[in-house]
Design an enzyme around this catalytic site. Structure first.
Site, PDB file in Angstrom:
ATOM      1  N   ALA A  88       0.851  -1.182   0.000  1.00 24.25           N
ATOM      2  CA  ALA A  88       0.000   0.000   0.000  1.00 24.25           C
ATOM      3  C   ALA A  88       0.891   1.236   0.000  1.00 24.25           C
ATOM      4  O   ALA A  88       2.024   1.188   0.486  1.00 24.25           O
ATOM      5  CB  ALA A  88      -0.897  -0.017   1.229  1.00 24.25           C
ATOM      6  N   GLY A 129       0.613  -5.091   0.696  1.00 24.85           N
ATOM      7  CA  GLY A 129      -0.533  -5.139  -0.217  1.00 24.85           C
ATOM      8  C   GLY A 129      -0.192  -5.797  -1.545  1.00 24.85           C
ATOM      9  O   GLY A 129      -1.062  -6.378  -2.197  1.00 24.85           O
ATOM     10  N   GLU A 150      -0.570  -9.342  -0.914  1.00 25.11           N
ATOM     11  CA  GLU A 150      -2.013  -9.615  -0.770  1.00 25.11           C
ATOM     12  C   GLU A 150      -2.713  -9.605  -2.119  1.00 25.11           C
ATOM     13  O   GLU A 150      -3.606 -10.422  -2.379  1.00 25.11           O
ATOM     14  CB  GLU A 150      -2.633  -8.589   0.195  1.00 25.11           C
ATOM     15  N   GLU A 153       4.446  -5.434   7.021  1.00 22.90           N
ATOM     16  CA  GLU A 153       3.682  -4.414   7.749  1.00 22.90           C
ATOM     17  C   GLU A 153       4.146  -4.242   9.190  1.00 22.90           C
ATOM     18  O   GLU A 153       4.107  -3.143   9.743  1.00 22.90           O
ATOM     19  CB  GLU A 153       2.179  -4.759   7.750  1.00 22.90           C
TER      20      GLU A 153
HETATM   21  C1  HXC Z   1       5.151   4.429  -0.899  1.00 23.91           C
HETATM   22  C2  HXC Z   1       7.093   3.449  -1.612  1.00 23.91           C
HETATM   23  C3  HXC Z   1       6.655   2.185  -1.136  1.00 23.91           C
HETATM   24  C4  HXC Z   1       5.373   2.120  -0.519  1.00 23.91           C
HETATM   25  C5  HXC Z   1       8.607   1.934  -1.999  1.00 23.91           C
HETATM   26  N1  HXC Z   1       8.302   3.242  -2.145  1.00 23.91           N
HETATM   27  N2  HXC Z   1       7.630   1.288  -1.390  1.00 23.91           N
HETATM   28  N3  HXC Z   1       6.338   4.549  -1.489  1.00 23.91           N
HETATM   29  N4  HXC Z   1       4.672   3.269  -0.435  1.00 23.91           N
HETATM   30  N5  HXC Z   1       4.878   0.972  -0.051  1.00 23.91           N
HETATM   31  C6  HXC Z   1       9.111   4.297  -2.769  1.00 23.91           C
HETATM   32  C7  HXC Z   1      10.293   4.712  -1.934  1.00 23.91           C
HETATM   33  O1  HXC Z   1       9.897   5.633  -0.956  1.00 23.91           O
HETATM   34  C8  HXC Z   1      11.185   5.331  -2.978  1.00 23.91           C
HETATM   35  O2  HXC Z   1      10.699   6.609  -3.287  1.00 23.91           O
HETATM   36  C9  HXC Z   1      10.941   4.444  -4.199  1.00 23.91           C
HETATM   37  O3  HXC Z   1       9.685   3.776  -3.963  1.00 23.91           O
HETATM   38  C10 HXC Z   1      12.002   3.378  -4.385  1.00 23.91           C
HETATM   39  O4  HXC Z   1      12.124   2.684  -3.175  1.00 23.91           O
HETATM   40  P1  HXC Z   1      13.524   2.473  -2.407  1.00 23.91           P
HETATM   41  O5  HXC Z   1      13.222   2.222  -0.991  1.00 23.91           O
HETATM   42  O6  HXC Z   1      14.464   3.617  -2.724  1.00 23.91           O
HETATM   43  O7  HXC Z   1      14.053   1.154  -3.128  1.00 23.91           O
HETATM   44  P2  HXC Z   1      14.933  -0.013  -2.522  1.00 23.91           P
HETATM   45  O8  HXC Z   1      16.076   0.542  -1.705  1.00 23.91           O
HETATM   46  O9  HXC Z   1      15.225  -0.916  -3.670  1.00 23.91           O
HETATM   47  O10 HXC Z   1      13.982  -0.769  -1.484  1.00 23.91           O
HETATM   48  C11 HXC Z   1      12.842  -1.411  -1.948  1.00 23.91           C
HETATM   49  C12 HXC Z   1      11.929  -1.826  -0.757  1.00 23.91           C
HETATM   50  C13 HXC Z   1      11.587  -0.571   0.090  1.00 23.91           C
HETATM   51  C14 HXC Z   1      12.628  -2.873   0.094  1.00 23.91           C
HETATM   52  C15 HXC Z   1      10.672  -2.450  -1.377  1.00 23.91           C
HETATM   53  O11 HXC Z   1      11.146   0.465  -0.778  1.00 23.91           O
HETATM   54  C16 HXC Z   1      10.514  -0.812   1.093  1.00 23.91           C
HETATM   55  O12 HXC Z   1      10.770  -1.402   2.148  1.00 23.91           O
HETATM   56  N6  HXC Z   1       9.288  -0.351   0.808  1.00 23.91           N
HETATM   57  C17 HXC Z   1       8.175  -0.464   1.719  1.00 23.91           C
HETATM   58  C18 HXC Z   1       7.610  -1.871   1.712  1.00 23.91           C
HETATM   59  C19 HXC Z   1       6.472  -2.006   2.694  1.00 23.91           C
HETATM   60  O13 HXC Z   1       6.642  -1.735   3.893  1.00 23.91           O
HETATM   61  N7  HXC Z   1       5.300  -2.410   2.221  1.00 23.91           N
HETATM   62  C20 HXC Z   1       4.127  -2.592   3.045  1.00 23.91           C
HETATM   63  C21 HXC Z   1       3.318  -1.312   3.038  1.00 23.91           C
HETATM   64  S1  HXC Z   1       1.961  -1.420   4.142  1.00 23.91           S
HETATM   65  P3  HXC Z   1      11.699   7.862  -3.441  1.00 23.91           P
HETATM   66  O14 HXC Z   1      10.779   9.017  -3.666  1.00 23.91           O
HETATM   67  O15 HXC Z   1      12.487   7.925  -2.185  1.00 23.91           O
HETATM   68  O16 HXC Z   1      12.528   7.508  -4.643  1.00 23.91           O
HETATM   69  C22 HXC Z   1       0.832  -2.340   3.341  1.00 23.91           C
HETATM   70  C23 HXC Z   1      -0.455  -2.529   4.080  1.00 23.91           C
HETATM   71  C24 HXC Z   1      -1.429  -3.258   3.200  1.00 23.91           C
HETATM   72  O17 HXC Z   1       1.011  -2.783   2.273  1.00 23.91           O
HETATM   73  C25 HXC Z   1      -2.791  -2.999   3.615  1.00 23.91           C
HETATM   74  C26 HXC Z   1      -3.766  -3.281   2.492  1.00 23.91           C
HETATM   75  C27 HXC Z   1      -3.948  -2.196   1.519  1.00 23.91           C
END
Ligand code: HXC
Length: 257
Positions: A65, A108, A111, A131
């Site tokens: 998400a 997400g 999911e 998460e």
């Molecule tokens: C918003 C995101 C994002 C996310 C990545 N980005 N994931 N932005 N929401 N979920 C953005 C980063 O901020 C960054 O933006 C760009 O994408 C590239 O990501 P990097 O982190 O620079 O890349 P990398 O170092 O390769 O790392 C990749 C990664 C990391 C390991 C996937 O981005 C990460 O941990 N992302 C979050 C993953 C996460 O926690 N997902 C769960 C979300 S909660 P900029 O602008 O800095 O370039 C969820 C709840 C679900 O999903 C509920 C149901 C809907």
């Protein structure tokens, strides 16, 4: 129909939906989910489409998400958004959906992958529910579908550590159907979708529903559901065509009637 967060193509009865926010790893914002589900429902009604593929890009299927949309919002604001209602509609799509997954399928994204019926993964896929690292937990089926797919022990480990698993490990646990080289994940998914698209559509949809029921129903009720589907399909034109073609030693031509 033109969309901002997805692109759409239809080829040989296969609908291809590509998540298209590559700069932020296809983070699933509200608009993307609205567009995705609207297009899934449109394809479900479109007789030109018989199977659907959802994909992202090589680096990310979807990294979860969109955290930007959640970070500042209060619990009540997020509850009022009712954002999961749109997710629930995915399981009502009657045509089969194949996920073509490369790179990150997190939160997400995992999911969404699990909401699909079949998953073809690139060997680069990283699949998980991180998460917990954000102080929350999954909200779109992560604890429920993952547990059903991989069993409670592996699900517990993945959900409590937030660590992703490799495509190969996901395959060992039955979370994905097939792992292929990164160059091939999309073509393999489309190839599989084209094969399914040639099958009799009514049988395809009835089988999909019956398999979905197997997750929820006690065995005896599931068996009754299956049997009624079997009887219903005997009334179809495609059943006549399928059996006739077999007897005549020719390829059947299914029409969906
Ligand atoms: C918003 C995101 C994002 C996310 C990545 N980005 N994931 N932005 N929401 N979920 C953005 C980063 O901020 C960054 O933006 C760009 O994408 C590239 O990501 P990097 O982190 O620079 O890349 P990398 O170092 O390769 O790392 C990749 C990664 C990391 C390991 C996937 O981005 C990460 O941990 N992302 C979050 C993953 C996460 O926690 N997902 C769960 C979300 S909660 P900029 O602008 O800095 O370039 C969820 C709840 C679900 O999903 C509920 C149901 C809907």
């Amino acid at each position: 129909m033109s969309y901002a967060c997805i692109t759409v193509a239809i080829e040989e009865s296969v609908g291809l939906i590509t998540l298209n926010r590559p700069k932020i790893l296809n983070a699933l914002n509200l608009q993307l989910m609205d567009e995705l589900v609207a297009e899934l429902e449109r394809m479900d009604r479109d007789p030109e489409v018989r199977a659907i593929v959802i994909t992202g890009n090589e680096k990310a299927f979807a990294a979860g998400a969109d955290i930007n949309e959640m970070a500042e919002a209060s619990a009540i604001e997020i509850m009022k958004r009712d954002q999961f209602a749109v997710w629930d509609r995915i399981s009502l799509i009657s045509k089969p959906i194949i996920a073509a997954v490369s790179g990150f399928a997190l939160g997400g994204g995992c999911e969404l992958m699990m909401s699909c019926d079949i998953v073809i993964a690139s060997e680069t896929a990283r699949i998980g529910q991180p998460e917990i690292n954000l102080g929350v937990m999954p909200g779109a089926g992560g604890t429920q579908r993952l547990t059903r797919a991989v069993g409670p022990r592996k699900a517990m480990e993945m959900l409590l550590t937030g660590e992703p698993i490799s495509a190969r490990e996901a395959w060992q646990y039955g979370l994905v159907n097939r792992v292929v080289p990164v160059e091939a994940y999309l073509t393999e998914a489309v190839k599989l979708a084209k094969k399914i698209a040639q099958q009799p559509p009514l049988a395809v949809q009835m089988i999909k529903k019956a398999v979905q029921k197997a997750e929820d129903l006690p065995l005896i009720e599931g068996m009754h559901y299956e049997r009624n589907g079997f009887y219903l399909l005997l009334a179809s034109e495609d059943r006549k065509e399928g059996m006739q073609a077999f007897l005549e030693k020719r390829k059947p031509r299914f029409t969906g009637n």
